[in-house]
Write an enzyme that holds these catalytic residues in place. Sequence first.
Site, PDB file in Angstrom:
ATOM      1  N   LYS A  47      10.786  74.503 -50.243  1.00  0.00           N
ATOM      2  CA  LYS A  47      11.720  74.604 -49.109  1.00  0.00           C
ATOM      3  C   LYS A  47      11.861  76.045 -48.632  1.00  0.00           C
ATOM      4  O   LYS A  47      11.951  76.298 -47.439  1.00  0.00           O
ATOM      5  CB  LYS A  47      13.092  74.018 -49.472  1.00  0.00           C
ATOM      6  CG  LYS A  47      13.093  72.488 -49.501  1.00  0.00           C
ATOM      7  CD  LYS A  47      14.504  71.884 -49.543  1.00  0.00           C
ATOM      8  CE  LYS A  47      14.419  70.346 -49.443  1.00  0.00           C
ATOM      9  NZ  LYS A  47      15.717  69.675 -49.543  1.00  0.00           N
TER      10      LYS A  47
ATOM     11  N   LYS B 114       5.631  63.696 -49.391  1.00  0.00           N
ATOM     12  CA  LYS B 114       6.719  62.741 -49.519  1.00  0.00           C
ATOM     13  C   LYS B 114       7.440  62.554 -48.198  1.00  0.00           C
ATOM     14  O   LYS B 114       7.568  63.501 -47.418  1.00  0.00           O
ATOM     15  CB  LYS B 114       7.678  63.171 -50.631  1.00  0.00           C
ATOM     16  CG  LYS B 114       8.950  63.846 -50.173  1.00  0.00           C
ATOM     17  CD  LYS B 114       9.918  64.072 -51.310  1.00  0.00           C
ATOM     18  CE  LYS B 114      11.191  64.721 -50.773  1.00  0.00           C
ATOM     19  NZ  LYS B 114      12.179  63.768 -50.295  1.00  0.00           N
TER      20      LYS B 114
ATOM     21  N   LYS C 208      13.828  63.645 -45.224  1.00  0.00           N
ATOM     22  CA  LYS C 208      14.751  63.784 -44.094  1.00  0.00           C
ATOM     23  C   LYS C 208      14.477  65.063 -43.349  1.00  0.00           C
ATOM     24  O   LYS C 208      14.487  65.103 -42.133  1.00  0.00           O
ATOM     25  CB  LYS C 208      16.197  63.824 -44.604  1.00  0.00           C
ATOM     26  CG  LYS C 208      16.781  62.491 -44.968  1.00  0.00           C
ATOM     27  CD  LYS C 208      18.283  62.654 -45.203  1.00  0.00           C
ATOM     28  CE  LYS C 208      18.647  62.257 -46.611  1.00  0.00           C
ATOM     29  NZ  LYS C 208      18.930  63.393 -47.489  1.00  0.00           N
TER      30      LYS C 208
HETATM   31  P1  ATP Z   1      15.930  66.485 -47.756  1.00  0.00           P
HETATM   32  O1  ATP Z   1      14.602  66.559 -47.048  1.00  0.00           O
HETATM   33  O2  ATP Z   1      17.097  66.973 -46.939  1.00  0.00           O
HETATM   34  O3  ATP Z   1      15.875  67.077 -49.142  1.00  0.00           O
HETATM   35  P2  ATP Z   1      15.452  63.868 -48.841  1.00  0.00           P
HETATM   36  O4  ATP Z   1      14.786  62.896 -47.944  1.00  0.00           O
HETATM   37  O5  ATP Z   1      14.633  64.540 -49.884  1.00  0.00           O
HETATM   38  O6  ATP Z   1      16.207  64.924 -47.904  1.00  0.00           O
HETATM   39  P3  ATP Z   1      17.704  63.706 -50.631  1.00  0.00           P
HETATM   40  O7  ATP Z   1      19.094  63.491 -50.106  1.00  0.00           O
HETATM   41  O8  ATP Z   1      17.294  65.082 -51.021  1.00  0.00           O
HETATM   42  O9  ATP Z   1      16.692  63.135 -49.512  1.00  0.00           O
HETATM   43  O10 ATP Z   1      17.445  62.733 -51.844  1.00  0.00           O
HETATM   44  C1  ATP Z   1      18.157  61.520 -52.040  1.00  0.00           C
HETATM   45  C2  ATP Z   1      17.424  60.640 -53.029  1.00  0.00           C
HETATM   46  O11 ATP Z   1      16.263  60.065 -52.411  1.00  0.00           O
HETATM   47  C3  ATP Z   1      16.922  61.388 -54.265  1.00  0.00           C
HETATM   48  O12 ATP Z   1      17.119  60.556 -55.397  1.00  0.00           O
HETATM   49  C4  ATP Z   1      15.456  61.567 -53.998  1.00  0.00           C
HETATM   50  O13 ATP Z   1      14.693  61.667 -55.200  1.00  0.00           O
HETATM   51  C5  ATP Z   1      15.134  60.285 -53.255  1.00  0.00           C
HETATM   52  N1  ATP Z   1      13.960  60.440 -52.376  1.00  0.00           N
HETATM   53  C6  ATP Z   1      13.867  61.294 -51.334  1.00  0.00           C
HETATM   54  N2  ATP Z   1      12.674  61.156 -50.718  1.00  0.00           N
HETATM   55  C7  ATP Z   1      11.994  60.192 -51.414  1.00  0.00           C
HETATM   56  C8  ATP Z   1      10.700  59.604 -51.273  1.00  0.00           C
HETATM   57  N3  ATP Z   1       9.890  59.984 -50.302  1.00  0.00           N
HETATM   58  N4  ATP Z   1      10.334  58.643 -52.149  1.00  0.00           N
HETATM   59  C9  ATP Z   1      11.165  58.252 -53.147  1.00  0.00           C
HETATM   60  N5  ATP Z   1      12.401  58.768 -53.335  1.00  0.00           N
HETATM   61  C10 ATP Z   1      12.818  59.725 -52.480  1.00  0.00           C
HETATM   62 MG    MG Z   2      15.467  66.130 -51.041  1.00  0.00          MG
END
Ligand code: ATP
Ligand code: MG
Length: 332
Positions: A112, A195, A198
């Site tokens: 990040k 992955k 968000k």
């Molecule tokens: P950001 O990009 O802001 O970090 P994010 O999509 O990674 O957002 P988080 O809020 O950081 O979402 O994570 C919430 C949950 O979703 C965590 O348990 C994380 O491991 C899971 N998660 C996030 N992206 C994935 C993915 N692509 N596949 C499986 N699990 C995911």
């Molecule tokens: Mg995340």
Amino acid sequence: RPRVLSGIQPTADSFHLGNYLGALRQWVALQDTHDAFYCVVDLHAITVPYDPEVLRRRTRVAAAQLFAIGIDPERSTLFVQSHVREHAELAWVLGCLTGFGEASRMTQFKDKSAKQGTSATSVGLFTYPVLQAADILLYQADQVPVGEDQRQHLELTRTLAQRFNHRFGETFVTPEAYIPEATAKITDLQEPTAKMSKSSSSPQGILDLLDDPGPLRKKVMRAVTDTGTEIVADEENKPGVTNLLRIYSALSETPIPDLESRYAGQGYGALKKDLAQAVLDTFTPIRERTEKLLADEEQLDRLLARGADRASAVARQTMDAVRDRVGFLGRA
Ligand code: ATP
Ligand code: MG
């Protein structure tokens, strides 16, 4: 009952399919067997650039989505992280037990911060995993349902729990990560080796729970597939098709080999069409329930206040013990 804790960041207007399959679906299921604590982690969301009014809105939308997917306020404690002051307080104490080098090895920080550049990267982003450890340890959680990307942070949490217990006496439960392998990493539809995320996926690469049916269908149909026409799971050579098979398998509760034989001899289009339908069948009721919940903000805020009361009671107990063990003078 064993206790479970997990959190999700209000860093977008909607959660996505990776969040849902990797984490949130497990949150719902674990309510049946565990004493569940789930939080919208707004303190984590301010580690990257953001707008205050947008954050406030997203925090409500996040909570509404969690209730909409089936988190039951009667059985689980769902709350907003900043409502419970002890998270920040314990993070400070744990930060003083964390080595600088140890924190520097966190790959999510490296990724990040590399994207943002060093001058835009906050110290908060660097200490994020320490705050996450505090989130978990405050509630004495036995298990933490998360996606694969959180494994390293969970390892740090375990290390910090053990280090604290060793130095100051038995205080924390050492938690285990709960990461079902089949859905641990859902990838971006346009970039099937990265992955779904968000904050870094393009709109075309991400399937949002609150997306309208038209765009959802289109994005699935336009997902990057691989050369060849065969529908088989092959992570190395066919990451795109493999991701679609994984998603469809999870949504339809059908093992991947069964899907491979069902689609043998058919093109990618057939799989995508059925997958798009499965996505809509899952997302549509969630979107509708979320909209209903958001129509009554007062009721939503009341549910969150109740959750915060329950969470605070537990957090306060842990923090009282921590203050005493680390040598802070009790207030007369
Ligand atoms: P950001 O990009 O802001 O970090 P994010 O999509 O990674 O957002 P988080 O809020 O950081 O979402 O994570 C919430 C949950 O979703 C965590 O348990 C994380 O491991 C899971 N998660 C996030 N992206 C994935 C993915 N692509 N596949 C499986 N699990 C995911
Ligand atoms: Mg995340």
